[in-house]
Every structure is written in C-alpha cells, then in structure tokens.
Write an enzyme that holds these catalytic residues in place. Structure first.
Site, PDB file in Angstrom:
ATOM      1  CB  CYS A 191      20.550  51.084  12.859  1.00 36.16           C
ATOM      2  SG  CYS A 191      19.552  52.433  13.315  1.00 36.16           S
ATOM      3  CG  ASP A 192      23.685  48.281  13.082  1.00 35.24           C
ATOM      4  OD1 ASP A 192      23.846  49.088  12.434  1.00 35.24           O
ATOM      5  OD2 ASP A 192      23.975  48.530  14.320  1.00 35.24           O
ATOM      6  CB  CYS A 245      20.274  50.443  16.425  1.00 34.73           C
ATOM      7  SG  CYS A 245      18.911  51.090  15.662  1.00 34.73           S
TER       8      CYS A 245
END
Length: 527
Positions: A346-347, A343
């Site tokens: 997200c990361d 992701c």
C-alpha cells in the site's frame, strides 16, 4: 491505453449505463496528460453515452485529472491521475453509478447517505498497488453520486508527489475532509457514514439490544468466522455474526497463491466472496461491532459490545483473528502513518527514491524488502536473530538486490522523528551491545501477528501468547464457548486452516446445543 481484453470487459459493463456521462479532462501537454486522454478516448469508443471535453489552463484543477457528472445531476466526483491497478475497478463503478446503474448497497445505507447534511469535500490519496484503497475510493465516489453535498477527488499519491510531501502523507489511503485528516486505512461505506452521522452508533445499539438471543453467535468476520456462520446457518439454527470489520485481516492481504483450487486471488476479493456467501443464508450480520466483554450465564452467554449493546446466545464462536504485531519501542505510535507503516504494497509507492527499513526477517519481511527495493532508493532489513528465517528462495532473491543491506542480531530500540515524520531509528547490535543510528524516511514493520484477545482476559483460558486455548473440537475452557482461527492455539496461521477450524468449531457448537437441550436421564426409583 487499454488492451483488447480490458476493452471487451469494460464494454460489457458500460452496456448497463442508462443515462449520459459527461467527463471533463483537465490536461496539459505532458506525458501523463496524454495517457489520461488515451484512457478517456478509449471510454468514448466503448459507449455512445460517454462524452469527453478537454479543459486546459484551469488554475484550480489538478493536472492531469478528470471529473464525472451527468446532465441534470449534481455530482462532484473526480480522479486525479490514472485510476489503474487496483483502482481500475473504482473507475468502472464510478462510470456505472454516474450513468445511473443502481449500487449494490442496502437501501438503509443509501437513505442514510442521502440524508447527510453539510458541506463535505473529501480528498483521498491512493496508490495503484494498494489493495486497501479501492474500498475507500469506491465508498466516497458512491456518496458523491448519491448526495450533491458530498464532493470527492481520488488522487494518485505517486503522481502528485509535491502535494503528498506538502501534506506529509506517508500512508494510503489517507482521506481529507474539508482540508483536515478524516481517516487513514481501509474504511467501508458503513464506517464512513457512521463517522459522519453522529447518531448512527446510538441507533444501532438500540436496535441490537432488541434482538432475540441467537443459538450460535460468531464474533469475528474473517475466514474462520465466515465458515463458522455458514456451517451453523446450514443447520437451520438462528445465527448471528458480530464483526469489527467483515473480512478481517484478509482485507489487508495482497496476493493469495496457496488457497487450494484457486491458483491466485487477492485478499479483498476473497473477503467480498466470504461476505456474499454468508449473506446467501439467514444470518444476522452486525458489522462495525467491537466486542469488549464475554459474560457466561446459566441460560445464555452474553457478548457486550463497545457501543453499549449486549448480544445473547446459547453458544458463541470466537473468531477474532489477529493483527500486525508492533515493535513496542518509543516513537512507533507517534509516527504511525508518518513513516511507520505495516503494508509495503500500500504505502511503498509513497517512499519512491527514499531510504527505508524493514523490521523482520521471516517470509513477510523478506518479501517486503524485495518489493520495496524496486521502488525506493535503499532498503535495510533488520533481523533480531542470527540468521534470516525466510524461505531459501526468497533469501537468494534478496541477496541478488544491489540496494538492500541486511543487519542480523539487530534489535530496534527507538523510532526517531522531527515531530512530523520519521527521520531514522536506533538499534542495538546484540553481539557487541553497541547502539547505532540509521537515517531513513520509512520503517515497515513485519514481525508477525498478535491475537485479538485482550478483551477475553479473565473470562477464559489463554496461552502465554494470548491465544485462546481450544481442544480438538474448538471448545474453550468455558462451556458453550468455542473458538477458531488465528486467535487460537491451533498452529500454522493460514487462511485455509482458519476456514477448516471455523467449520469444526461450528459443528462442535451444534453438537453442544443438541446435547445441552436433550432431556436428562430419568431418575431411578428405589425398590
């Protein structure tokens, strides 16, 4: 800090607060501390029930951070960094719940949280761009409000980079409990409580075993499963939904801009709306339930669950969806969440200033490379084919970025690491056959989807790709068993198509029930 629109919305929410909220701000003279104080001062102006006290020089506190409590209440809840972006909603809910506003959680879960015994010190690392993080932060905040033995600090990983590096946090959300990793990725309050309450799984299995057979049992809670459940419930028949996580892959989707009549939404918002819609009907929702075997029968079809319980139904709709496809190379599993990620939204912030790779040249891969290029030092995109498969407009944008390289005809062969984190990868040039090594700190895999159907092998017909073979009504090779969504052979894996297929499969199941319960033709008598 907050614009006029946000202030007006927040002021309306804070009118629901019924008891004082005391905020202690741990700050210094830095720019981030000033931003934190600006935010907190905005809150004070919006509600006369909020007070803020500054604390400087506290040796055991993260700076900047702030803690929330209420007089007479034993609450241990804190934010380290600014809870903006996706976490702004977490701040609003934390204020409301600290201020006595009742949470929208089933009473059974509230009682279970209050009954947890022990010392629980949770720390959650989040990023403001992570759509998975709020569920975890909000769940643990709620638990800290309800149970004084639970502490929670939500930490912006991008702001506390030294701490993130020291703990080698390479994926958000990452949750620590009493100094040890408790979990990574999206978790709802039910899942967290189930991990802490060791008897919960056994109790739920016993409860499920006592349920009467369903007329329609939906396996899966994504768009296809939700649509199927709604269409079945509207027919007035006994309907159940068994889902490993309600919302499915939509929970991991960032921006949704092609859902007709809705110009823009985000996956978690849509997933919440799906569940709320299903709950408007008399549907038995069984969350956190993983199906592991389908057993056809003369009277009922049985779905055996991982917890040992078995659910019975006259008809079943399989809507188990799909998951991110893995590379399947040495080192990938070992370094998942230690540099291997799926992701970028997200990361990505955790790799600020670092070198990363994106695997996959379709729309998802090229979009990931474009997004990451604005955060990291350098992106190398690897595509197995001789050309990128993404839309032309995305390819033009990618080509305009100075810190992106593209390698075509490249097959990743191994993820390299030092035992703790990713240090690089090896890849084969498919034209020359040469194996080369690239040093980097992160690898984002974007190579498509894999249907969640392994548990169905031998039970019904699957395609060579593992997809459930269905006809125009959603019927599978097993009478009474239907399927819909990304786990089937229906082409074009899109949310809106999955919803339509779920509705169609449900209507097919209803038609099957009517026909199978109709009296047979009377036998003709001999003359």
């Amino acid at each position: 800090m907050l614009d006029d629109t946000m202030k007006a919305q927040l002021k309306t929410y804070l009118e629901r607060v019924v008891r004082p909220i005391e905020i202690t701000a741990f700050v210094d003279d830095g720019a981030k501390s000033r931003e934190t104080l600006d935010l907190l001062n905005d809150l004070v102006q919006l509600s006369d029930k909020i007070t803020v006290t500054e604390s400087r020089g506290a040796s055991d506190a993260r700076v900047p951070s702030f803690a929330l409590t209420s007089p007479g209440e034993d609450i241990h809840l804190a934010f380290a960094g600014l809870p903006m972006g996706h976490e702004f909603t977490s701040l609003i809910l934390a204020l409301l719940q600290t201020g006595g506003y009742p949470p929208k959680v089933e009473q059974a879960i509230i009682d279970q949280i209050k009954g947890l015994d022990g010392d629980f010190k949770f720390e959650t690392y989040f990023s403001q761009s992570c759509q998975n993080c709020p569920d975890v932060v909000q769940a643990l905040n709620l638990m800290a409000v309800l149970n004084p033995k639970i502490q929670h600090a939500a930490i912006d990983g991008a702001l506390f980079q030294k701490e993130v590096d020291a703990r080698q946090v390479m994926s958000v959300p990452t949750v620590y409990l009493n100094g040890e990793v408790f979990g990574q990725g999206r978790m709802g309050v039910e899942e967290i409580v189930a991990k802490l309450d060791t008897g919960a799984v056994e109790r739920e299995a016993k409860r499920l075993a006592t349920l009467d057979p369903f007329e329609v049992l939906v396996v899966g809670g994504g768009p296809a499963g939700a649509a199927a459940a709604i269409y079945a419930a509207r027919k007035g028949i006994r309907t159940g939904v068994a889902a490993e996580r309600f919302g499915g892959q939509v929970l991991d989707t960032m921006a949704i801009e092609n859902f007709i009549s809705v110009p823009y939404t985000e996956g978690p918002k849509l997933a919440t709306a799906l569940e709320q819609h299903v709950r408007e009907y008399e549907v038995e929702i069984m969350n956190l339930q993983k199906a592991q075997k389908l057993v056809p029968g003369d009277d009922f079809i049985s779905i055996e669950l991982a917890n040992g319980a078995a659910l019975k139904a006259k008809s079943v709709i399989l809507a188990t969806g799909a998951r991110w496809r893995q590379m399947g190379v040495p080192g990938e599993d070992k370094y998942r969440a230690k540099g291997v990620a799926y992701c970028p939204h997200c990361d990505g912030p955790l790799f600020k200033g670092k070198r990363v790779a994106v695997i996959g040249g379709g729309n998802s891969g090229v979009e990931a490379a474009i997004d990451l290029a604005g955060v990291v030092a350098h992106v190398t995109l690897f595509e197995f084919d001789t050309k990128l498969r993404a839309d032309e407009v995305l390819q033009r944008k990618l080509a305009s970025l100075p810190n992106v390289d593209v390698k075509l005809s490249a097959r990743t062969t191994e993820v390299l690491g030092d035992g703790q984190k990713v240090t690089g990868l090896t890849y084969e040039n498919r034209v020359s056959g040469q194996i080369q090594t690239l040093e980097l700190e992160g690898i984002f895999v974007q190579i498509g989807l894999l249907p969640n159907t392994e548990w169905l092998k031998g039970s019904l017909e699957l395609s060579p790709r593992g997809e459930i073979v269905v006809d125009e009504r959603g019927q599978t090779s097993v009478p009474g068993v239907f399927a819909a969504g990304d786990c089937t052979t229906v082409p074009y894996k899109q949310i809106i198509i999955a919803m339509g297929e779920g509705a169609k499969a449900s209507l097919g199941a209803f038609d099957y029930l009517i026909r199978s319960s109709a009296p047979g033709e009377p036998e003709s008598k001999a003359a």
